[in-house]
Design an enzyme around this catalytic site. Structure first.
Site, PDB file in Angstrom:
ATOM      1  N   ASN A   1      50.611  55.757  21.490  1.00  0.00           N
ATOM      2  CA  ASN A   1      50.394  55.892  22.941  1.00  0.00           C
ATOM      3  C   ASN A   1      51.622  56.502  23.620  1.00  0.00           C
ATOM      4  O   ASN A   1      52.323  55.874  24.397  1.00  0.00           O
ATOM      5  CB  ASN A   1      50.014  54.555  23.572  1.00  0.00           C
ATOM      6  CG  ASN A   1      51.050  53.467  23.358  1.00  0.00           C
ATOM      7  OD1 ASN A   1      51.750  53.454  22.357  1.00  0.00           O
ATOM      8  ND2 ASN A   1      51.144  52.548  24.304  1.00  0.00           N
TER       9      ASN A   1
ATOM     10  N   HIS B   1      48.759  41.731  17.573  1.00  0.00           N
ATOM     11  CA  HIS B   1      49.397  40.749  18.467  1.00  0.00           C
ATOM     12  C   HIS B   1      48.452  39.664  18.982  1.00  0.00           C
ATOM     13  O   HIS B   1      48.297  39.458  20.189  1.00  0.00           O
ATOM     14  CB  HIS B   1      50.098  41.446  19.633  1.00  0.00           C
ATOM     15  CG  HIS B   1      49.326  42.556  20.305  1.00  0.00           C
ATOM     16  ND1 HIS B   1      48.018  42.432  20.733  1.00  0.00           N
ATOM     17  CD2 HIS B   1      49.709  43.810  20.645  1.00  0.00           C
ATOM     18  CE1 HIS B   1      47.623  43.554  21.296  1.00  0.00           C
ATOM     19  NE2 HIS B   1      48.633  44.405  21.254  1.00  0.00           N
TER      20      HIS B   1
ATOM     21  N   ASP C   1      55.649  44.273  18.081  1.00  0.00           N
ATOM     22  CA  ASP C   1      55.157  44.997  19.246  1.00  0.00           C
ATOM     23  C   ASP C   1      56.341  45.413  20.126  1.00  0.00           C
ATOM     24  O   ASP C   1      56.286  45.324  21.352  1.00  0.00           O
ATOM     25  CB  ASP C   1      54.156  44.155  20.041  1.00  0.00           C
ATOM     26  CG  ASP C   1      53.410  44.975  21.095  1.00  0.00           C
ATOM     27  OD1 ASP C   1      53.500  46.214  21.044  1.00  0.00           O
ATOM     28  OD2 ASP C   1      52.761  44.369  21.973  1.00  0.00           O
TER      29      ASP C   1
ATOM     30  N   LEU D   1      57.977  53.546  19.741  1.00  0.00           N
ATOM     31  CA  LEU D   1      59.236  54.290  19.720  1.00  0.00           C
ATOM     32  C   LEU D   1      59.290  55.362  20.799  1.00  0.00           C
ATOM     33  O   LEU D   1      60.302  56.051  20.942  1.00  0.00           O
ATOM     34  CB  LEU D   1      59.459  54.899  18.332  1.00  0.00           C
ATOM     35  CG  LEU D   1      59.537  53.872  17.187  1.00  0.00           C
ATOM     36  CD1 LEU D   1      59.867  54.575  15.873  1.00  0.00           C
ATOM     37  CD2 LEU D   1      60.534  52.768  17.483  1.00  0.00           C
ATOM     38  N   ARG D   2      58.199  55.521  21.550  1.00  0.00           N
ATOM     39  CA  ARG D   2      58.160  56.284  22.798  1.00  0.00           C
ATOM     40  C   ARG D   2      58.329  57.792  22.672  1.00  0.00           C
ATOM     41  O   ARG D   2      58.376  58.480  23.685  1.00  0.00           O
ATOM     42  CB  ARG D   2      59.205  55.755  23.784  1.00  0.00           C
ATOM     43  CG  ARG D   2      59.116  54.264  24.069  1.00  0.00           C
ATOM     44  CD  ARG D   2      57.772  53.847  24.597  1.00  0.00           C
ATOM     45  NE  ARG D   2      57.778  52.491  25.146  1.00  0.00           N
ATOM     46  CZ  ARG D   2      56.686  51.776  25.379  1.00  0.00           C
ATOM     47  NH1 ARG D   2      55.492  52.296  25.107  1.00  0.00           N
ATOM     48  NH2 ARG D   2      56.762  50.563  25.878  1.00  0.00           N
TER      49      ARG D   2
ATOM     50  N   GLY E   1      55.614  44.727  28.317  1.00  0.00           N
ATOM     51  CA  GLY E   1      56.345  44.996  27.080  1.00  0.00           C
ATOM     52  C   GLY E   1      57.651  44.246  26.947  1.00  0.00           C
ATOM     53  O   GLY E   1      58.382  44.078  27.927  1.00  0.00           O
TER      54      GLY E   1
ATOM     55  N   ASP F   1      45.988  51.576  20.310  1.00  0.00           N
ATOM     56  CA  ASP F   1      46.827  50.541  20.903  1.00  0.00           C
ATOM     57  C   ASP F   1      47.384  50.988  22.250  1.00  0.00           C
ATOM     58  O   ASP F   1      47.807  52.128  22.419  1.00  0.00           O
ATOM     59  CB  ASP F   1      47.990  50.187  19.975  1.00  0.00           C
ATOM     60  CG  ASP F   1      48.894  49.136  20.592  1.00  0.00           C
ATOM     61  OD1 ASP F   1      48.369  48.114  21.044  1.00  0.00           O
ATOM     62  OD2 ASP F   1      50.104  49.354  20.651  1.00  0.00           O
TER      63      ASP F   1
END
Length: 416
Positions: A87, A225, A298, A56-57, A317, A145
């Site tokens: 991350n 994943h 992901d 979700l950044r 991504g 991750d």
């Protein structure tokens, strides 16, 4: 009280009415009056989906996505709960960040946020984060991750510590030295295109190592994943030995292959990379035989400008949390069955996390989604709630779209 009219239960064609009060399901087909009535338009009610792996950044990368856009996209995709990856900038390795994310998300009235926290400080792989404090702040999983855990001893310590706290460690399983600068699956397609490849052995070698550490510690390991047939075989063999290992598969690894990279379009650049059709077929077989525990997306949004770079420079991504369920229904309803797809995206992830399995009975939390299993819609990225208004499936016709998502008794999404 909220009343949803003209809805069906999964597997039934009978139209019924669902009642919600104070965040819980009050019952079906009651004579009660309601302050708000919504028309389910003949859709099917399923538990709200649960996403264990989304980027979700926020904080620090909000040009790509933020909590408001990401959780709105999740609700539009039928998700009621989202586990966010750590991350970010800064990394989610401090309890205050976890608390701030939860507080902000709770005020949005969209999908529910359950943050994952970094296993190591700064995701550097050198020193464990304050795992107990992170759990107390609301973190539900530990993972580095976005980076692989290269130090086996550090992963061992993290697994043991997380196990003592009752939480699992989720890993991005790739050997970084084997992966090197690979931008796509290593094989005939990468050789034909002259692009550096990421071999299947990079995933398999790391999964094999991590499984042995899980077997040694007795701690729960979750492989994110998973993308290759060989790594899946390793998980299958480990489960037969009683090793506490689980894994997830993403719809993009089931529906796309490295052949898509012949377009040189970085929309198809993802980590781990799109593999071969044989790998995709093996992953589907793993869903059928129960080796694969759940489905996750992901969801990894980037700006359009970033994804328009060449394949060597563009970030990894794919972002598609809004269409994951219709993609699975359209492609695999005949193979897996809708009921199994729903289970893989609801009850299965709940079991992995040790959460109560969602259901639609009286007294259950009112987390549910109404989906239209019949009407076909064209994928139009311009309508996405996500900031990433681009997708490999643009222009495709899918069915199974969510039309209404209710989270905690509140309407989080309603399709016009």
């Amino acid at each position: 009280m909220l009343k949803i009219e003209n809805v069906k239960r999964l597997g039934s064609e009978q139209l019924e009415t669902l009642f919600v009060e104070n965040g819980y399901i009050k019952g079906w087909n009651l004579n009660d009056t309601a302050e708000q009535t919504l028309d389910g338009r003949g859709g099917t009610v399923i538990p709200a989906l649960i996403e264990l792996h989304a980027h979700l950044r926020e904080p620090g990368q909000t040009e790509k996505e933020d909590l408001a856009s990401g959780l709105a996209a999740a609700a539009a995709g039928g998700y009621g709960t989202v586990v966010s990856m750590p991350n970010t900038s800064p990394v989610v390795d401090d309890p205050s960040i976890v608390r701030a994310l939860i507080e902000k998300a709770d005020g949005l009235g969209l999908a529910r946020l359950r943050p994952a926290a970094a296993l190591t400080k700064g995701q550097s792989g050198k020193e464990l984060a304050e795992l107990a404090l992170l759990k107390d702040a609301g973190a539900v999983m530990f993972t580095d991750d976005g980076r692989t855990n290269e130090d086996a001893r550090m992963l061992r310590l993290g697994l043991e510590y997380a196990h003592s706290l009752g939480l699992m460690v989720s890993v991005h399983a790739e050997d970084a030295t084997l992966r090197a600068d690979g931008v796509m699956n290593e094989g005939p397609v990468s050789e034909a295109l002259g692009l550096p490849g990421n071999p299947a052995a990079a995933e398999a070698a790391r999964v094999a190592r991590d499984i042995e550490i899980a077997a040694f510690t007795g701690a729960r390991l979750h492989v994110q994943h998973l993308s290759t047939a060989r790594a899946l075989d390793l998980v299958r063999e480990a489960k037969k030995r009683g090793v506490p290992v689980t894994c997830e598969v993403c719809p993009h690894h089931l529906t796309l292959t490295d052949e898509a990279l012949r377009s040189f379009d970085a929309l198809y650049k993802v980590a781990p990379p799109l593999r071969t059709q044989a790998d995709a077929d093996a992953l589907l077989a793993g869903l059928l035989d129960g080796t694969v525990d759940c489905l996750s997306t992901d969801h990894a949004p980037h700006t359009r400008a970033e994804k328009e770079r060449d394949l060597l420079e563009a970030p990894f991504g794919i972002a598609y949390i809004e269409l994951a369920f219709p993609l699975m229904v359209t492609r695999f309803a005949d193979t897996l069955g809708v009921e199994r797809i729903v289970n893989l995206m609801t009850s299965a992830p709940a079991r992995l996390m040790g959460w109560d399995e969602p259901n639609l009975t009286e007294g259950a939390p009112a987390d549910f989604t109404v989906v239209d299993l019949d009407t076909e819609r064209v994928v139009d990225p311009s309508t996405f709630k996500s900031k990433a208004k681009h997708t490999p499936w643009a222009g495709e016709t899918l069915r199974g779209w969510p039309t209404l998502t209710v989270v905690g008794g509140r309407v989080a999404f309603e399709r016009a």
